[in-house]
Design a protein around this motif. Structure first.
Motif, PDB file in Angstrom:
ATOM      1  N   THR A 309       0.818  -1.213   0.000  1.00 23.41           N
ATOM      2  CA  THR A 309       0.000   0.000   0.000  1.00 23.41           C
ATOM      3  C   THR A 309       0.853   1.264   0.000  1.00 23.41           C
ATOM      4  O   THR A 309       0.514   2.255  -0.657  1.00 23.41           O
ATOM      5  CB  THR A 309      -0.929   0.010   1.227  1.00 23.41           C
ATOM      6  OG1 THR A 309      -1.584  -1.255   1.335  1.00 23.41           O
ATOM      7  CG2 THR A 309      -1.982   1.099   1.101  1.00 23.41           C
ATOM      8  N   PHE A 310       1.954   1.226   0.733  1.00 21.27           N
ATOM      9  CA  PHE A 310       2.827   2.397   0.862  1.00 21.27           C
ATOM     10  C   PHE A 310       4.273   1.978   0.555  1.00 21.27           C
ATOM     11  O   PHE A 310       5.067   1.734   1.470  1.00 21.27           O
ATOM     12  CB  PHE A 310       2.753   2.971   2.284  1.00 21.27           C
ATOM     13  CG  PHE A 310       1.363   3.223   2.785  1.00 21.27           C
ATOM     14  CD1 PHE A 310       0.567   4.219   2.212  1.00 21.27           C
ATOM     15  CD2 PHE A 310       0.831   2.466   3.821  1.00 21.27           C
ATOM     16  CE1 PHE A 310      -0.726   4.444   2.676  1.00 21.27           C
ATOM     17  CE2 PHE A 310      -0.456   2.691   4.292  1.00 21.27           C
ATOM     18  CZ  PHE A 310      -1.241   3.672   3.712  1.00 21.27           C
ATOM     19  N   PRO A 311       4.623   1.854  -0.723  1.00 20.68           N
ATOM     20  CA  PRO A 311       5.976   1.387  -1.077  1.00 20.68           C
ATOM     21  C   PRO A 311       7.085   2.226  -0.463  1.00 20.68           C
ATOM     22  O   PRO A 311       8.192   1.707  -0.229  1.00 20.68           O
ATOM     23  CB  PRO A 311       5.989   1.485  -2.604  1.00 20.68           C
ATOM     24  CG  PRO A 311       4.547   1.398  -3.001  1.00 20.68           C
ATOM     25  CD  PRO A 311       3.786   2.085  -1.905  1.00 20.68           C
ATOM     26  N   LYS A 312       6.802   3.513  -0.185  1.00 14.88           N
ATOM     27  CA  LYS A 312       7.820   4.380   0.420  1.00 14.88           C
ATOM     28  C   LYS A 312       8.333   3.843   1.750  1.00 14.88           C
ATOM     29  O   LYS A 312       9.465   4.109   2.130  1.00 14.88           O
ATOM     30  CB  LYS A 312       7.243   5.779   0.675  1.00 14.88           C
ATOM     31  CG  LYS A 312       7.305   6.743  -0.471  1.00 14.88           C
ATOM     32  CD  LYS A 312       6.826   8.107   0.015  1.00 14.88           C
ATOM     33  CE  LYS A 312       6.872   9.127  -1.105  1.00 14.88           C
ATOM     34  NZ  LYS A 312       6.425  10.456  -0.603  1.00 14.88           N
ATOM     35  N   LEU A 313       7.483   3.116   2.459  1.00 14.76           N
ATOM     36  CA  LEU A 313       7.867   2.669   3.805  1.00 14.76           C
ATOM     37  C   LEU A 313       8.983   1.636   3.763  1.00 14.76           C
ATOM     38  O   LEU A 313       9.902   1.662   4.584  1.00 14.76           O
ATOM     39  CB  LEU A 313       6.656   2.082   4.537  1.00 14.76           C
ATOM     40  CG  LEU A 313       5.531   3.052   4.896  1.00 14.76           C
ATOM     41  CD1 LEU A 313       4.441   2.326   5.682  1.00 14.76           C
ATOM     42  CD2 LEU A 313       6.060   4.238   5.709  1.00 14.76           C
ATOM     43  N   ASN A 314       8.892   0.696   2.825  1.00 17.96           N
ATOM     44  CA  ASN A 314       9.867  -0.396   2.754  1.00 17.96           C
ATOM     45  C   ASN A 314      10.124  -0.960   4.155  1.00 17.96           C
ATOM     46  O   ASN A 314      11.265  -1.129   4.571  1.00 17.96           O
ATOM     47  CB  ASN A 314      11.179   0.089   2.117  1.00 17.96           C
ATOM     48  CG  ASN A 314      12.125  -1.075   1.821  1.00 17.96           C
ATOM     49  OD1 ASN A 314      11.688  -2.194   1.570  1.00 17.96           O
ATOM     50  ND2 ASN A 314      13.425  -0.807   1.892  1.00 17.96           N
ATOM     51  N   TRP A 315       9.024  -1.250   4.866  1.00 20.42           N
ATOM     52  CA  TRP A 315       9.153  -1.712   6.245  1.00 20.42           C
ATOM     53  C   TRP A 315       9.585  -3.167   6.291  1.00 20.42           C
ATOM     54  O   TRP A 315       9.060  -4.014   5.562  1.00 20.42           O
ATOM     55  CB  TRP A 315       7.831  -1.544   6.995  1.00 20.42           C
ATOM     56  CG  TRP A 315       7.980  -1.909   8.444  1.00 20.42           C
ATOM     57  CD1 TRP A 315       8.547  -1.153   9.417  1.00 20.42           C
ATOM     58  CD2 TRP A 315       7.588  -3.135   9.064  1.00 20.42           C
ATOM     59  NE1 TRP A 315       8.538  -1.834  10.622  1.00 20.42           N
ATOM     60  CE2 TRP A 315       7.949  -3.042  10.434  1.00 20.42           C
ATOM     61  CE3 TRP A 315       6.966  -4.300   8.608  1.00 20.42           C
ATOM     62  CZ2 TRP A 315       7.701  -4.081  11.346  1.00 20.42           C
ATOM     63  CZ3 TRP A 315       6.727  -5.327   9.510  1.00 20.42           C
ATOM     64  CH2 TRP A 315       7.090  -5.207  10.852  1.00 20.42           C
ATOM     65  N   GLN A 316      10.564  -3.458   7.133  1.00 22.06           N
ATOM     66  CA  GLN A 316      11.078  -4.810   7.290  1.00 22.06           C
ATOM     67  C   GLN A 316      10.746  -5.317   8.692  1.00 22.06           C
ATOM     68  O   GLN A 316      10.822  -4.570   9.665  1.00 22.06           O
ATOM     69  CB  GLN A 316      12.584  -4.841   7.062  1.00 22.06           C
ATOM     70  CG  GLN A 316      13.029  -4.339   5.706  1.00 22.06           C
ATOM     71  CD  GLN A 316      12.417  -5.123   4.568  1.00 22.06           C
ATOM     72  OE1 GLN A 316      12.395  -6.353   4.591  1.00 22.06           O
ATOM     73  NE2 GLN A 316      11.895  -4.412   3.562  1.00 22.06           N
ATOM     74  N   PRO A 317      10.388  -6.594   8.817  1.00 21.38           N
ATOM     75  CA  PRO A 317      10.114  -7.146  10.147  1.00 21.38           C
ATOM     76  C   PRO A 317      11.319  -6.981  11.068  1.00 21.38           C
ATOM     77  O   PRO A 317      12.467  -6.955  10.604  1.00 21.38           O
ATOM     78  CB  PRO A 317       9.828  -8.621   9.869  1.00 21.38           C
ATOM     79  CG  PRO A 317       9.343  -8.652   8.451  1.00 21.38           C
ATOM     80  CD  PRO A 317      10.143  -7.581   7.754  1.00 21.38           C
ATOM     81  N   PRO A 318      11.075  -6.876  12.374  1.00 22.76           N
ATOM     82  CA  PRO A 318      12.183  -6.712  13.312  1.00 22.76           C
ATOM     83  C   PRO A 318      13.014  -7.978  13.422  1.00 22.76           C
ATOM     84  O   PRO A 318      12.590  -9.061  12.993  1.00 22.76           O
ATOM     85  CB  PRO A 318      11.467  -6.419  14.638  1.00 22.76           C
ATOM     86  CG  PRO A 318      10.146  -7.112  14.496  1.00 22.76           C
ATOM     87  CD  PRO A 318       9.774  -6.955  13.042  1.00 22.76           C
ATOM     88  N   GLU A 319      14.190  -7.834  13.987  1.00 20.91           N
ATOM     89  CA  GLU A 319      15.059  -8.988  14.217  1.00 20.91           C
ATOM     90  C   GLU A 319      14.548  -9.841  15.377  1.00 20.91           C
ATOM     91  O   GLU A 319      14.872 -11.023  15.466  1.00 20.91           O
ATOM     92  CB  GLU A 319      16.482  -8.508  14.513  1.00 20.91           C
ATOM     93  CG  GLU A 319      17.117  -7.770  13.366  1.00 20.91           C
ATOM     94  CD  GLU A 319      18.463  -7.136  13.704  1.00 20.91           C
ATOM     95  OE1 GLU A 319      19.105  -6.573  12.793  1.00 20.91           O
ATOM     96  OE2 GLU A 319      18.874  -7.204  14.888  1.00 20.91           O
ATOM     97  N   ALA A 320      13.751  -9.237  16.262  1.00 20.97           N
ATOM     98  CA  ALA A 320      13.240  -9.941  17.441  1.00 20.97           C
ATOM     99  C   ALA A 320      11.969  -9.260  17.920  1.00 20.97           C
ATOM    100  O   ALA A 320      11.656  -8.134  17.525  1.00 20.97           O
ATOM    101  CB  ALA A 320      14.290  -9.947  18.550  1.00 20.97           C
ATOM    102  N   THR A 321      11.257  -9.924  18.801  1.00 22.86           N
ATOM    103  CA  THR A 321       9.998  -9.532  19.435  1.00 22.86           C
ATOM    104  C   THR A 321       8.839  -9.634  18.448  1.00 22.86           C
ATOM    105  O   THR A 321       9.029  -9.610  17.222  1.00 22.86           O
ATOM    106  CB  THR A 321       9.998  -8.118  20.059  1.00 22.86           C
ATOM    107  OG1 THR A 321       9.735  -7.126  19.075  1.00 22.86           O
ATOM    108  CG2 THR A 321      11.286  -7.818  20.789  1.00 22.86           C
ATOM    109  N   TYR A 322       7.635  -9.743  18.975  1.00 18.80           N
ATOM    110  CA  TYR A 322       6.430  -9.748  18.138  1.00 18.80           C
ATOM    111  C   TYR A 322       5.810  -8.358  18.081  1.00 18.80           C
ATOM    112  O   TYR A 322       4.613  -8.201  17.830  1.00 18.80           O
ATOM    113  CB  TYR A 322       5.419 -10.784  18.646  1.00 18.80           C
ATOM    114  CG  TYR A 322       5.129 -10.719  20.131  1.00 18.80           C
ATOM    115  CD1 TYR A 322       4.222  -9.809  20.652  1.00 18.80           C
ATOM    116  CD2 TYR A 322       5.766 -11.590  21.009  1.00 18.80           C
ATOM    117  CE1 TYR A 322       3.955  -9.755  22.006  1.00 18.80           C
ATOM    118  CE2 TYR A 322       5.500 -11.550  22.376  1.00 18.80           C
ATOM    119  CZ  TYR A 322       4.590 -10.632  22.861  1.00 18.80           C
ATOM    120  OH  TYR A 322       4.330 -10.590  24.213  1.00 18.80           O
ATOM    121  N   LEU A 323       6.642  -7.336  18.280  1.00 23.21           N
ATOM    122  CA  LEU A 323       6.198  -5.947  18.295  1.00 23.21           C
ATOM    123  C   LEU A 323       6.715  -5.247  17.031  1.00 23.21           C
ATOM    124  O   LEU A 323       7.926  -5.075  16.868  1.00 23.21           O
ATOM    125  CB  LEU A 323       6.717  -5.246  19.548  1.00 23.21           C
ATOM    126  CG  LEU A 323       6.356  -5.956  20.861  1.00 23.21           C
ATOM    127  CD1 LEU A 323       7.157  -5.388  22.019  1.00 23.21           C
ATOM    128  CD2 LEU A 323       4.861  -5.868  21.122  1.00 23.21           C
TER     129      LEU A 323
END
Length: 390
Positions: A309-323
């Motif tokens: 939806t927002f390609p600008k974000l390029n969000w990647q999952p964290p290395e740890a935690t379910y947050l």
């Protein structure tokens, strides 16, 4: 073997996340993705062990220093992290934050500085300032490869004589950073060089993703140190209370136990917390591994939906935690306007990043510890709330 998709109704169970969401967000009809507990029932081996203990029917005073509990903790560290611990250094506490506060009082005086990596878990600020110490911020730095600590900036603060402690979060909340062994060794050496005590809060130690590996602080420790943790996050049992830790030196351990038993009268633990920890650490590994796979898939779902939806974000999952620590700054979204829209129009509660310090402005922290059907609703409402402001 294990079901994480079935929704468990938590309403009416005195649940902080669901029943008391209005305390923080001002409305009680919100779908919550807030504090870090999960919407899953705990491992069957734990409920079985609790039923057996409840059927005994006698709930008198208990002792945490028993062979079963000590052996279970040692087994877990060996099994999960190939780390051998000295059970003589093991201590108990009602919660990790209680233990943090007590060690702050033992290792520093009012007015002293406690160094933390920021943004930081908000209870860290409360524990430091509530004990009349000063929060000394060292800002985490974000790059294309993840989050890092500027070690020169860290040493500059550690070198100041008024700063007596480093309060470390490992893995780090809220960024989800997994500290490498080399980073931890560097921090340990810097703290020893400047005579700074270390508290390492490792409550998220079991929630590490992909090829990343958690290194317990006892593996790198030198000088004055404590490692504090609990099975509460991993097995979703915080309401049972109970935490434990390793304190490296005899004098500090004796001072801690004296305060626990003498001043605070807290040396008799919840017997159900002991029962749950023993069952979790001796029998809960298959359930935890299945949960981890489900949570990691949830985090990838968030990434796919946000980035589609927002390609600008390029969000990647964290290395740890379910947050999910989500940087919305590329979209130039106003934090307060977003929260207003999420609460009033979307009817969803997602933690604003500024809860974790000024470095969290422009972020939200979304708890992905829930069935996928709930998560889908939350992510779509977050997307709708963002779109309403664009």
């Amino acid at each position: 073997m294990f079901d994480f998709s079935t929704v468990v109704d938590r309403h009416g169970t005195w649940c902080t996340q669901w029943d008391y969401v209005a305390d923080r967000f001002g409305a009680d009809d919100l779908l919550p993705f807030t504090i870090s507990d999960m919407d899953f029932a705990t491992a069957p081996c734990i409920t079985d062990a609790l039923h057996q203990r409840i059927n005994h029917g006698v709930f008198g005073y208990s002792r945490w220093k028993n062979d079963e509990f000590l052996a279970a903790v040692a087994h877990w560290f060996q099994q999960r992290f190939t780390s051998r611990i000295d059970t003589k250094s093991l201590v108990y506490g009602p919660s990790v934050i209680y233990m943090v506060s007590e060690l702050i009082r033992i290792w520093s005086r009012p007015g002293d500085g406690v160094v933390v990596h920021t943004p930081a878990y908000d209870a860290f600020y409360n524990a430091i300032e509530g004990n009349q110490r000063k929060v000394v911020r060292v800002s985490m730095e974000k790059s294309a490869t993840g989050w890092q600590c500027n070690m020169e900036a860290l040493e500059a603060e550690l070198a100041k004589p008024e700063n007596k402690m480093l309060l470390l979060c490992s893995p780090q909340n809220p960024t989800g950073k997994v500290w490498t062994r080399h980073e931890l060794q560097t921090m340990a050496e810097l703290c020893e060089r400047h005579n700074v005590a270390v508290i390492s809060d490792e409550i998220h130690m079991d929630m590490v993703w992909g090829s990343h590996q958690h290194t317990p602080w006892n593996e790198v420790a030198c000088g004055k140190w404590a490692l504090l943790t609990s099975g509460s996050k991993s097995f979703n049992i915080p309401a049972l209370t109970g935490a434990y830790g390793l304190i490296g030196d005899d004098e500090s351990r004796a001072a801690y136990l004296s305060a626990l038993k003498g001043r605070d009268g807290l040396s008799s633990p919840s017997v159900l917390a002991l029962t749950a920890h023993i069952a979790a650490y001796q029998q809960g590994e298959p359930w935890l591994d299945a949960l981890r796979a489900y949570l990691e898939s949830n985090l990838h779902y968030i990434a796919e939906e946000l980035n589609r939806t927002f390609p600008k974000l390029n969000w990647q999952p964290p290395e740890a935690t379910y947050l999910a620590w989500i940087d919305l700054s590329p979209l130039n979204i106003d934090d307060k306007a977003l929260q207003k829209g999420l609460i009033e129009q979307q009817k969803v509660a997602i933690m604003p990043g500024y809860t974790y310090g000024v470095e969290g402005r422009g972020y939200v922290r979304l708890n992905a510890g829930c069935p996928r059907s709930k998560l889908e609703q939350g992510v779509q409402r977050l997307i709708a709330g963002i779109n309403a402001l664009l």
